[in-house]
Write an enzyme that holds these catalytic residues in place. Sequence first.
Site, PDB file in Angstrom:
ATOM      1  N   LYS A  93       8.962   0.698  -1.020  1.00  0.00           N
ATOM      2  CA  LYS A  93       7.884  -0.160  -1.522  1.00  0.00           C
ATOM      3  C   LYS A  93       8.295  -0.719  -2.886  1.00  0.00           C
ATOM      4  O   LYS A  93       8.654   0.037  -3.793  1.00  0.00           O
ATOM      5  CB  LYS A  93       6.611   0.682  -1.649  1.00  0.00           C
ATOM      6  CG  LYS A  93       5.349  -0.017  -1.240  1.00  0.00           C
ATOM      7  CD  LYS A  93       4.198   0.978  -1.238  1.00  0.00           C
ATOM      8  CE  LYS A  93       2.916   0.309  -0.836  1.00  0.00           C
ATOM      9  NZ  LYS A  93       1.762   1.202  -0.997  1.00  0.00           N
TER      10      LYS A  93
HETATM   11  O1  G3P Z   1      -1.676   1.307  -1.155  1.00  0.00           O
HETATM   12  C1  G3P Z   1      -2.293   0.503  -2.090  1.00  0.00           C
HETATM   13  C2  G3P Z   1      -3.735   0.198  -1.862  1.00  0.00           C
HETATM   14  O2  G3P Z   1      -4.106   0.491  -0.567  1.00  0.00           O
HETATM   15  C3  G3P Z   1      -4.619   0.724  -2.909  1.00  0.00           C
HETATM   16  O3  G3P Z   1      -5.975   0.763  -2.533  1.00  0.00           O
HETATM   17  O4  G3P Z   1      -8.336   1.392  -2.914  1.00  0.00           O
HETATM   18  O5  G3P Z   1      -6.601   1.826  -4.711  1.00  0.00           O
HETATM   19  O6  G3P Z   1      -7.350  -0.485  -4.197  1.00  0.00           O
HETATM   20  P1  G3P Z   1      -7.118   0.872  -3.646  1.00  0.00           P
END
Ligand code: G3P
Length: 223
Positions: A93
């Site tokens: 990533k």
């Molecule tokens: O993997 C990154 C992403 O899914 C993060 O999600 O909920 O922290 O915005 P969030």
Amino acid sequence: MILQIMKFFLDTANLKEINEARSLGILDGVTTNPSLIAKETINKKEIKNHYISICNIMRNEEDVSAEVISTNYEDMIKEGEKLSLLHPRIVVKIPMIHDGIKAIKYLSNKNIKTNCTLIFSPGQALLASKVGAYYVSPFVGRIDDVSYNGLNLIKEIKKIYDNYNFKTKILAASIRHPLHITECSKIGIYAITSPISVIKSLLNHPLTKIGLDKFLMDYQKIR
Ligand code: G3P
């Protein structure tokens, strides 16, 4: 043409949750990020083994995204190569930054799969695809958080990729509620990555519970 049903990746580094998704029969892959790794009770030296433990739960074509911490080209490619050697299921990533684009180009030329993360605009997705990213991760929920429409971004990226038959797969991230998942499947993208709680909330409908309670009650009336 859609050849297969949208894939469900789990956005977590938690082994218990990954095993739960496996037992539910809905696991197609895992994505992690430094914030998710930080939630686990492991120290920095244990991170590599933790990635290997996650990879060992995977089957068939399933993969695991592991994020680099470096932000300059030289260090990113070194870190990316090391991560990819941990396990054949690792996808590296890389953040959508200037040197990240160069690193994706380098790694994809070496046949190392990459997931370009922190995508918030169609232009970023276009660039990531041009340099050979295997996945792009647009953050739907975080766009909604700042009063824009995260799902519109998914539609725009899909349109661009379809126009040019780009091979990069759209992996919608920052999934916050069940409608994000169902709307992504209407748009027809490759995969979403979500916390298990959101995937499980797809199960719920009050009429299902009312209906089941009645079936079970009526069964009791049978002599
Ligand atoms: O993997 C990154 C992403 O899914 C993060 O999600 O909920 O922290 O915005 P969030």
